[in-house]
Design a protein around this motif. Structure first.
Motif, PDB file in Angstrom:
ATOM      1  N   PHE A 122     133.003  19.164  -6.585  1.00  0.00           N
ATOM      2  CA  PHE A 122     132.445  20.491  -6.884  1.00  0.00           C
ATOM      3  C   PHE A 122     130.856  19.415  -5.799  1.00  0.00           C
ATOM      4  O   PHE A 122     130.399  20.686  -5.335  1.00  0.00           O
ATOM      5  N   ILE A 123     130.593  18.778  -6.051  1.00  0.00           N
ATOM      6  CA  ILE A 123     129.289  18.217  -5.158  1.00  0.00           C
ATOM      7  C   ILE A 123     129.407  18.956  -3.767  1.00  0.00           C
ATOM      8  O   ILE A 123     128.810  19.218  -3.248  1.00  0.00           O
ATOM      9  N   ALA A 124     131.335  18.032  -3.025  1.00  0.00           N
ATOM     10  CA  ALA A 124     130.950  18.412  -1.887  1.00  0.00           C
ATOM     11  C   ALA A 124     131.154  20.119  -1.486  1.00  0.00           C
ATOM     12  O   ALA A 124     130.794  20.168  -0.153  1.00  0.00           O
ATOM     13  N   PRO A 130     126.726  26.994   3.099  1.00  0.00           N
ATOM     14  CA  PRO A 130     125.900  27.065   3.846  1.00  0.00           C
ATOM     15  C   PRO A 130     123.983  27.761   3.475  1.00  0.00           C
ATOM     16  O   PRO A 130     123.363  27.615   4.053  1.00  0.00           O
ATOM     17  N   ALA A 131     124.342  28.374   1.962  1.00  0.00           N
ATOM     18  CA  ALA A 131     123.713  28.054   1.240  1.00  0.00           C
ATOM     19  C   ALA A 131     122.273  27.423   0.724  1.00  0.00           C
ATOM     20  O   ALA A 131     121.594  27.022   0.721  1.00  0.00           O
ATOM     21  N   PHE A 132     123.161  26.202   0.533  1.00  0.00           N
ATOM     22  CA  PHE A 132     122.809  24.737   0.577  1.00  0.00           C
ATOM     23  C   PHE A 132     121.863  24.134   1.186  1.00  0.00           C
ATOM     24  O   PHE A 132     120.926  23.871   1.444  1.00  0.00           O
ATOM     25  N   ILE A 135     118.378  26.361   2.049  1.00  0.00           N
ATOM     26  CA  ILE A 135     118.103  25.932   1.166  1.00  0.00           C
ATOM     27  C   ILE A 135     117.368  24.803   1.388  1.00  0.00           C
ATOM     28  O   ILE A 135     115.676  24.687   1.446  1.00  0.00           O
ATOM     29  N   SER A 136     118.009  23.507   1.723  1.00  0.00           N
ATOM     30  CA  SER A 136     117.639  22.434   2.017  1.00  0.00           C
ATOM     31  C   SER A 136     117.041  21.397   2.296  1.00  0.00           C
ATOM     32  O   SER A 136     115.969  21.703   2.913  1.00  0.00           O
ATOM     33  N   THR A 137     117.066  22.757   4.331  1.00  0.00           N
ATOM     34  CA  THR A 137     116.259  22.662   5.176  1.00  0.00           C
ATOM     35  C   THR A 137     115.240  23.023   5.009  1.00  0.00           C
ATOM     36  O   THR A 137     113.663  22.743   5.826  1.00  0.00           O
ATOM     37  N   SER A 191     124.342  19.017   9.444  1.00  0.00           N
ATOM     38  CA  SER A 191     126.137  18.179   8.775  1.00  0.00           C
ATOM     39  C   SER A 191     125.558  17.146   8.195  1.00  0.00           C
ATOM     40  O   SER A 191     125.881  16.595   7.527  1.00  0.00           O
ATOM     41  N   LYS A 192     124.478  16.427   8.781  1.00  0.00           N
ATOM     42  CA  LYS A 192     124.059  15.213   9.173  1.00  0.00           C
ATOM     43  C   LYS A 192     123.770  15.821   6.990  1.00  0.00           C
ATOM     44  O   LYS A 192     123.600  14.324   6.804  1.00  0.00           O
ATOM     45  N   LEU A 193     122.946  15.982   7.463  1.00  0.00           N
ATOM     46  CA  LEU A 193     122.339  16.263   6.063  1.00  0.00           C
ATOM     47  C   LEU A 193     122.828  16.263   4.607  1.00  0.00           C
ATOM     48  O   LEU A 193     122.474  16.019   3.683  1.00  0.00           O
ATOM     49  N   ALA A 194     124.005  18.083   5.076  1.00  0.00           N
ATOM     50  CA  ALA A 194     125.009  17.679   3.993  1.00  0.00           C
ATOM     51  C   ALA A 194     125.566  16.117   3.560  1.00  0.00           C
ATOM     52  O   ALA A 194     126.004  16.465   2.883  1.00  0.00           O
TER      53      ALA A 194
END
Length: 337
Positions: A122-124, A130-132, A135-137, A191-194
């Motif tokens: 689920f976390i992966a 893209p929404a995550f 929001i994160s950035t 991608s690194k952030l993910a």
């Protein structure tokens, strides 16, 4: 008995006596108990297949779950009763701990904590969405901007001067303002952030941490009144939301997917249960033979008492018995007495 048949006083008395005898038997507690026990003895030797076929089971559940509509008024009534339950005054003086066993909460915590594979999956999926990333950035950008702005304008001259110099150098080198530079960096490294977010979430949501989170939430909320549920569910909306939620179920149950799943699972269930005794099936849902005898006797007794007292049994028996006693074959037998 036809309309042209002349009533015979003796036969009419016989019919009355016959009805009285049947009523007396049905009101006899010992007789009903005996008949209930005999019925259960008979059922004990019968299997599911003796009463219903797979096709009948499928037709029944198909009608119940697919073809039978729930009236809109019924759904509205369900919403109304749930609304009344949520707003009942007793909720204000009843805490969560009074209606939920802490041992059950602990069991749930252990179960949830043990689902490591499902949680990691689920976390992966969440961190790769893209929404995550968006929001994160956006959150990181806003935090960094706020940090720089607050330090550039603060009274500490050395820190403020250092921040202004750094900001100016960055903008001169990149031809971008600070906000644009941060945004560009984050977009290039999304991608690194993910990957980093997935790693950190898995660390924070380890089996032990998930268990402790349940425990912590329980201790924080166990003394909360049940009336606090209204912070999350508006009781006034339930009469609209229940029918709305039913629309999703109504569409799903009419889908080919649901029809095939229902048929498939009923086939498997029937194949396993068709040779099971009827009483064994009842025992599987917590009803023993003795309980069934007691329930049959009690419910039959109260129902028959009312049925007889209202004269309904006599009303139904009388025309049948008249048809029997006035039939030519019965009259012929009576004449031989």
């Amino acid at each position: 008995m036809t309309s042209h048949t002349q009533k015979h006083p003796l036969i009419e008395q016989l019919i009355e006596q016959h009805i009285a005898f049947i009523e007396q038997q049905l009101l006899d507690t010992k007789y009903l108990q005996q008949e209930s026990a005999l019925l259960c003895d008979w059922l004990e030797n019968k299997s599911l297949a003796d009463f219903v076929s797979l096709e009948q089971v499928q037709l029944f559940f198909g009608d119940l779950l697919i073809h039978r509509d729930i009236p809109h008024n019924t759904l509205t009534q369900v919403g109304m009763h749930l609304s009344q339950a949520l707003t009942h005054p007793i909720n204000q003086n009843t805490t969560i701990a009074q209606v939920i066993n802490p041992l059950h909460v602990d069991a749930l915590a252990q179960y949830t904590a043990s689902k490591t594979t499902q949680r990691q999956y689920f976390i992966a999926q969440m961190t790769k969405h893209p929404a995550f990333a968006h929001i994160s950035t956006q959150l990181i950008q806003d935090v960094l901007n706020d940090y720089f702005q607050s330090h550039v304008t603060e009274k500490n001259g050395h820190v403020s001067r250092f921040m202004k110099i750094g900001k100016s150098m960055l903008e001169n080198v990149t031809d971008l303002n600070l906000s644009q530079a941060i945004q560009q960096y984050l977009e290039k490294n999304v991608s690194k952030l993910a990957v980093l977010a997935e790693k950190l979430l898995n660390q924070q949501l380890s089996d032990d941490n998930v268990y402790q989170l349940h425990v912590q939430l329980w201790h924080e909320r166990k003394n909360t009144p049940l009336s606090n549920v209204q912070h999350y569910i508006d009781p006034n909306d339930l009469t609209q939301t229940i029918p709305l939620l039913h629309q999703f179920w109504d569409h799903f149950r009419r889908s080919e997917f649901f029809a095939q799943q229902l048929q498939y699972n009923l086939e498997i269930w029937y194949a396993k249960q068709k040779h099971q005794g009827v009483l064994d099936l009842l025992d599987a849902i917590g009803t023993s033979k003795n309980q069934l005898v007691t329930q049959l006797q009690q419910h039959a007794s109260s129902l028959l008492e009312k049925f007889i007292a209202d004269g309904e049994l006599k009303k139904r028996l009388q025309p049948q018995l008249q048809a029997f006693y006035y039939s030519p074959s019965t009259l012929e037998l009576l004449q031989k007495l």
